[in-house]
Design a protein around this motif. Structure first.
Motif, PDB file in Angstrom:
ATOM      1  N   TRP A 270     -25.780 -84.676   1.163  1.00  0.00           N
ATOM      2  CA  TRP A 270     -24.729 -85.678   1.678  1.00  0.00           C
ATOM      3  C   TRP A 270     -25.684 -86.570   1.995  1.00  0.00           C
ATOM      4  O   TRP A 270     -25.948 -87.565   2.210  1.00  0.00           O
ATOM      5  CB  TRP A 270     -23.914 -86.401   1.780  1.00  0.00           C
ATOM      6  CG  TRP A 270     -22.383 -84.677   1.957  1.00  0.00           C
ATOM      7  CD1 TRP A 270     -22.645 -83.558   2.187  1.00  0.00           C
ATOM      8  CD2 TRP A 270     -21.951 -85.273   0.330  1.00  0.00           C
ATOM      9  NE1 TRP A 270     -21.417 -82.947   1.462  1.00  0.00           N
ATOM     10  CE2 TRP A 270     -20.859 -83.758   0.349  1.00  0.00           C
ATOM     11  CE3 TRP A 270     -21.648 -86.311  -0.178  1.00  0.00           C
ATOM     12  CZ2 TRP A 270     -19.668 -84.182  -0.590  1.00  0.00           C
ATOM     13  CZ3 TRP A 270     -20.354 -86.314  -1.407  1.00  0.00           C
ATOM     14  CH2 TRP A 270     -19.826 -84.241  -1.515  1.00  0.00           C
ATOM     15  N   LEU A 271     -26.889 -86.274   1.757  1.00  0.00           N
ATOM     16  CA  LEU A 271     -28.700 -86.374   3.391  1.00  0.00           C
ATOM     17  C   LEU A 271     -29.319 -87.068   1.751  1.00  0.00           C
ATOM     18  O   LEU A 271     -29.589 -86.389   1.130  1.00  0.00           O
ATOM     19  CB  LEU A 271     -28.150 -86.268   4.462  1.00  0.00           C
ATOM     20  CG  LEU A 271     -27.596 -85.534   5.434  1.00  0.00           C
ATOM     21  CD1 LEU A 271     -28.574 -85.461   6.002  1.00  0.00           C
ATOM     22  CD2 LEU A 271     -27.298 -87.111   5.826  1.00  0.00           C
ATOM     23  N   THR A 272     -29.291 -88.188   1.842  1.00  0.00           N
ATOM     24  CA  THR A 272     -30.822 -88.752   1.445  1.00  0.00           C
ATOM     25  C   THR A 272     -31.760 -88.306   1.679  1.00  0.00           C
ATOM     26  O   THR A 272     -32.679 -87.859   2.699  1.00  0.00           O
ATOM     27  CB  THR A 272     -31.032 -90.471   1.959  1.00  0.00           C
ATOM     28  OG1 THR A 272     -30.027 -91.057   1.784  1.00  0.00           O
ATOM     29  CG2 THR A 272     -31.862 -90.863   0.630  1.00  0.00           C
ATOM     30  N   ARG A 273     -32.919 -87.412   0.349  1.00  0.00           N
ATOM     31  CA  ARG A 273     -33.429 -87.018   0.312  1.00  0.00           C
ATOM     32  C   ARG A 273     -34.845 -87.414   1.638  1.00  0.00           C
ATOM     33  O   ARG A 273     -35.580 -88.530   1.751  1.00  0.00           O
ATOM     34  CB  ARG A 273     -35.042 -86.572  -0.460  1.00  0.00           C
ATOM     35  CG  ARG A 273     -33.554 -85.826  -1.704  1.00  0.00           C
ATOM     36  CD  ARG A 273     -34.365 -84.724  -2.881  1.00  0.00           C
ATOM     37  NE  ARG A 273     -35.531 -84.385  -2.784  1.00  0.00           N
ATOM     38  CZ  ARG A 273     -36.204 -83.594  -3.194  1.00  0.00           C
ATOM     39  NH1 ARG A 273     -36.049 -84.188  -5.005  1.00  0.00           N
ATOM     40  NH2 ARG A 273     -36.884 -83.026  -3.287  1.00  0.00           N
ATOM     41  N   PHE A 274     -35.770 -86.836   2.247  1.00  0.00           N
ATOM     42  CA  PHE A 274     -36.936 -86.656   3.474  1.00  0.00           C
ATOM     43  C   PHE A 274     -37.975 -87.252   1.924  1.00  0.00           C
ATOM     44  O   PHE A 274     -38.346 -86.842   1.218  1.00  0.00           O
ATOM     45  CB  PHE A 274     -37.590 -85.778   3.787  1.00  0.00           C
ATOM     46  CG  PHE A 274     -36.576 -85.604   4.963  1.00  0.00           C
ATOM     47  CD1 PHE A 274     -35.499 -86.242   5.517  1.00  0.00           C
ATOM     48  CD2 PHE A 274     -36.303 -84.301   6.426  1.00  0.00           C
ATOM     49  CE1 PHE A 274     -34.653 -86.066   6.294  1.00  0.00           C
ATOM     50  CE2 PHE A 274     -35.261 -83.720   6.522  1.00  0.00           C
ATOM     51  CZ  PHE A 274     -34.451 -84.601   7.189  1.00  0.00           C
ATOM     52  N   GLN A 275     -38.893 -88.527   2.653  1.00  0.00           N
ATOM     53  CA  GLN A 275     -39.665 -88.700   2.168  1.00  0.00           C
ATOM     54  C   GLN A 275     -40.613 -89.335   2.880  1.00  0.00           C
ATOM     55  O   GLN A 275     -40.829 -90.241   4.236  1.00  0.00           O
ATOM     56  CB  GLN A 275     -39.820 -90.304   1.622  1.00  0.00           C
ATOM     57  CG  GLN A 275     -38.953 -89.631   0.200  1.00  0.00           C
ATOM     58  CD  GLN A 275     -38.889 -91.109  -0.978  1.00  0.00           C
ATOM     59  OE1 GLN A 275     -40.027 -92.398  -0.480  1.00  0.00           O
ATOM     60  NE2 GLN A 275     -38.535 -91.366  -1.999  1.00  0.00           N
ATOM     61  N   ALA A 276     -42.092 -88.469   3.366  1.00  0.00           N
ATOM     62  CA  ALA A 276     -43.494 -88.477   4.365  1.00  0.00           C
ATOM     63  C   ALA A 276     -43.972 -89.648   3.905  1.00  0.00           C
ATOM     64  O   ALA A 276     -44.437 -89.354   2.716  1.00  0.00           O
ATOM     65  CB  ALA A 276     -43.803 -87.171   3.954  1.00  0.00           C
ATOM     66  N   VAL A 277     -44.166 -90.807   4.861  1.00  0.00           N
ATOM     67  CA  VAL A 277     -44.854 -92.014   4.433  1.00  0.00           C
ATOM     68  C   VAL A 277     -46.230 -92.397   5.702  1.00  0.00           C
ATOM     69  O   VAL A 277     -45.344 -91.544   6.660  1.00  0.00           O
ATOM     70  CB  VAL A 277     -43.766 -93.272   4.180  1.00  0.00           C
ATOM     71  CG1 VAL A 277     -43.619 -92.829   2.742  1.00  0.00           C
ATOM     72  CG2 VAL A 277     -42.785 -93.447   5.247  1.00  0.00           C
ATOM     73  N   TRP A 278     -46.904 -92.637   4.936  1.00  0.00           N
ATOM     74  CA  TRP A 278     -48.246 -93.039   5.927  1.00  0.00           C
ATOM     75  C   TRP A 278     -47.523 -94.603   6.810  1.00  0.00           C
ATOM     76  O   TRP A 278     -46.999 -95.368   6.328  1.00  0.00           O
ATOM     77  CB  TRP A 278     -49.500 -93.618   4.658  1.00  0.00           C
ATOM     78  CG  TRP A 278     -49.868 -92.040   4.563  1.00  0.00           C
ATOM     79  CD1 TRP A 278     -49.626 -92.478   3.495  1.00  0.00           C
ATOM     80  CD2 TRP A 278     -50.964 -91.182   5.195  1.00  0.00           C
ATOM     81  NE1 TRP A 278     -50.253 -90.852   2.115  1.00  0.00           N
ATOM     82  CE2 TRP A 278     -50.757 -90.749   3.958  1.00  0.00           C
ATOM     83  CE3 TRP A 278     -51.444 -91.234   6.746  1.00  0.00           C
ATOM     84  CZ2 TRP A 278     -50.985 -89.439   3.679  1.00  0.00           C
ATOM     85  CZ3 TRP A 278     -52.025 -89.255   6.181  1.00  0.00           C
ATOM     86  CH2 TRP A 278     -52.064 -88.852   5.342  1.00  0.00           C
ATOM     87  N   ASP A 279     -48.550 -93.997   7.884  1.00  0.00           N
ATOM     88  CA  ASP A 279     -48.303 -95.162   8.949  1.00  0.00           C
ATOM     89  C   ASP A 279     -49.485 -96.049   8.826  1.00  0.00           C
ATOM     90  O   ASP A 279     -50.314 -95.930   8.919  1.00  0.00           O
ATOM     91  CB  ASP A 279     -48.560 -94.654  10.411  1.00  0.00           C
ATOM     92  CG  ASP A 279     -48.369 -96.278  11.467  1.00  0.00           C
ATOM     93  OD1 ASP A 279     -47.855 -97.278  10.725  1.00  0.00           O
ATOM     94  OD2 ASP A 279     -48.364 -95.694  12.580  1.00  0.00           O
ATOM     95  N   PRO A 280     -49.221 -97.302   7.856  1.00  0.00           N
ATOM     96  CA  PRO A 280     -49.963 -98.657   7.810  1.00  0.00           C
ATOM     97  C   PRO A 280     -51.321 -99.096   9.189  1.00  0.00           C
ATOM     98  O   PRO A 280     -52.747 -99.464   8.223  1.00  0.00           O
ATOM     99  CB  PRO A 280     -48.849-100.152   7.772  1.00  0.00           C
ATOM    100  CG  PRO A 280     -48.166 -99.666   6.960  1.00  0.00           C
ATOM    101  CD  PRO A 280     -47.510 -97.913   7.774  1.00  0.00           C
ATOM    102  N   LYS A 281     -51.030 -98.997   9.856  1.00  0.00           N
ATOM    103  CA  LYS A 281     -51.828 -99.026  10.417  1.00  0.00           C
ATOM    104  C   LYS A 281     -52.790 -97.638  11.405  1.00  0.00           C
ATOM    105  O   LYS A 281     -53.676 -98.105  11.431  1.00  0.00           O
ATOM    106  CB  LYS A 281     -51.562 -99.286  11.988  1.00  0.00           C
ATOM    107  CG  LYS A 281     -50.787-100.073  12.250  1.00  0.00           C
ATOM    108  CD  LYS A 281     -49.906-100.893  13.691  1.00  0.00           C
ATOM    109  CE  LYS A 281     -48.554 -99.485  14.059  1.00  0.00           C
ATOM    110  NZ  LYS A 281     -47.742 -99.710  12.754  1.00  0.00           N
TER     111      LYS A 281
END
Length: 528
Positions: free
Chosen positions: A453-464
């Motif tokens: 029932w939860l959306t899968r995690f996605q690790a994303v970079w901090d643009p800064k």
């Protein structure tokens, strides 16, 4: 009986003659005396009965007692079987069996009587009042059949009409004017130097969440999040599973007045970006096979790309001016789209070596290279060498043991690559040299099992920050975590107002603002 006795005598005479012949042969052997002695002993033990029965065999007086006993047994057995009359009994049984054989006709089922009372049933099931009076017939109601697959929206541009507010109201017109003016805002931050980890942590510690920065923005789970690069206003966009796109201006009070919900798609919106060339444009991709561009200056959702025979998963800008796109399909194919070409078709359709594509991301410096995350493999392609029949990747990463969720280059140089996998591991690769294999630098143990029932995690970079990335967490109390590329935890965003799992997160490109979406359509914003 006389006939039976005469038959037995003839049988005995025949057998006795055979025995006599055998006995003559045995007399020549040296062991004959021992056999005769044992037979005499046995016959003496049997008593006078044997002598009486063998008295009728005087003609065979030359036989040994053992042979006489044998002939006697044969005679008794023959008399016994003759007395049973087995042949006659067998003939009678055959006749009985033939008479009792069933006919070939099938058995007929008994007919049910019309007025016959069945099994006992309750009055409620019989629709009878307890007093015995039949109840009046219930009014017929139309049966509503739930259709999971929503029909596609009509092709062409769609008017930007909010579902939660009046489109002719003055606040909505002011909202559109605000977004249109933001097109003059510069969103370039490439020249900014990388902050030290110490100062970066200090700025993260100053971010907090409150009731005013938590609000429901869409109906259903949030699949994508984007933050507008404005330095003045805080504008958050969210793509939902229902096909909605929700926009929230946090400067409005009360906060509900700053939320506008649109329906540009009929299926989940899995990818959402503000145009790097014009911040007043927001591009959305959906499973329904459409890519649309929301133009707030004209209050319309333009159709950029449409393919009703395929389902899209992700996209990214190949050019910095957002004129060309690379679109990933769920069936493993890719589309090269040029927005400058009239129409809503693709320039080139490429069959990749993957059976499924989840995410697509372009290298921030060498934009001819892009990366795709498949089921378990990560492939790097060169856009200049794409073959429509079947394109082979330049590099393949096969270290993942389970399903992948995402793969992204680091934002400033692209020298690092972070992947999210269902084996509860976050992997960081060295992507500084595209011409060779990407060595694995760090593996971080992180619970990525979100369930159904939860959306899968996605690790994303901090643009800064080139060396830090953000990812959701299943830990208690609920939090959003930031890790360094070395595997060390940099910061955890906590708060009393964060009571659910934020699966999809995004960071502002220049300001310290974090937006996280959960699986009920609620946005959580941390800001300083």
């Amino acid at each position: 009986m006389e006939a039976t006795s005469s038959k037995a005598e003839s049988t005995l005479q025949k057998s006795s003659s055979d025995v006599h012949t055998e006995s003559n042969k045995r007399q020549n052997k040296s062991t004959s005396d021992t056999v005769i002695l044992s037979a005499d002993t046995e016959s003496s033990q049997d008593g006078d009965s044997d002598e009486d029965t063998t008295s009728g065999l005087d003609d065979f007086s030359g036989l040994s007692p053992y042979e006489r006993k044998r002939l006697k047994n044969i005679s008794e057995n023959a008399n016994f079987f003759a007395s049973l009359h087995l042949s006659e009994s067998a003939a009678r049984l055959r006749e009985i069996v033939k008479k009792r054989q069933p006919t070939e006709s099938k058995r007929k089922k008994p007919k049910k009587k019309e007025n016959e009372t069945g099994c006992r049933r309750s009055m409620r099931l019989l629709k009878v009042d307890p007093s015995g009076v039949p109840l009046p017939a219930a009014p017929s109601q139309p049966i509503v059949v739930a259709d999971e697959s929503q029909p596609l929206l009509p092709p062409g541009p769609l008017e930007m009409t909010p579902e939660n507010q009046d489109d002719n109201s003055e606040p909505f017109k002011g909202f559109l004017q605000t977004w249109a003016e933001l097109s003059k805002t510069s969103s370039k931050n490439r020249g900014k130097e990388l902050s030290s980890i110490k100062s970066y942590k200090a700025n993260l510690n100053g971010m907090f969440i409150s009731e005013d920065t938590v609000c429901k923005v869409t109906r259903g789970s949030i699949f994508s999040v984007a933050l507008h690069p404005s330095e003045v206003r805080t504008l958050v966009a969210a793509g939902a599973k229902s096909g909605q796109v929700g926009l929230w201006d946090l400067t409005h009070q009360p906060k509900e007045d700053g939320i506008y919900i649109f329906q540009p798609h009929s299926q989940p919106v899995s990818c959402l970006y503000f145009s790097p060339a014009n911040p007043a444009h927001i591009l959305s991709l959906s499973y329904d096979g459409t890519v649309r561009c929301g133009d707030f200056s004209r209050a319309v959702f333009e159709e950029v790309y449409r393919n009703e025979e395929s389902s899209f998963s992700s996209f990214d800008f190949l050019a910095e001016d957002a004129s060309t796109l690379i679109v990933g399909h769920w069936d493993g194919s890719m589309s090269l789209v040029d927005r400058r070409t009239p129409g809503t078709s693709y320039e080139k359709l490429i069959n990749s070596s993957l059976s499924k594509i989840r995410t697509v991301h372009v290298h921030p410096v060498h934009r001819q290279y892009f990366i795709t995350a498949g089921l378990r493999d990560v492939h790097i392609y060169d856009a200049r060498c794409l073959n429509p029949s079947r394109s082979q990747p330049l590099i393949s990463l096969t270290e993942h043991t389970k399903s992948l969720a995402s793969a992204y280059f680091s934002p400033l140089t692209g020298n690092r690559l972070v992947t999210t996998c269902a084996d509860c591991k976050l992997r960081i690769f060295d992507s500084s040299c595209i011409s060779s294999q990407f060595p694995l630098l760090t593996t971080i143990r992180h619970n990525t099992i979100t369930g159904r029932w939860l959306t899968r995690f996605q690790a994303v970079w901090d643009p800064k920050q080139e060396d830090c990335f953000i990812v959701g967490s299943m830990a208690y109390p609920r939090r959003v975590e930031i890790f360094h590329e070395t595997g060390k935890q940099v910061h955890s965003f906590l708060g009393e107002c964060l009571a659910s799992v934020c699966s999809i997160n995004a960071m502002h490109p220049t300001r310290y603002i974090l937006a996280g979406g959960n699986s009920s359509g609620r946005m959580h914003v941390f800001m300083n």
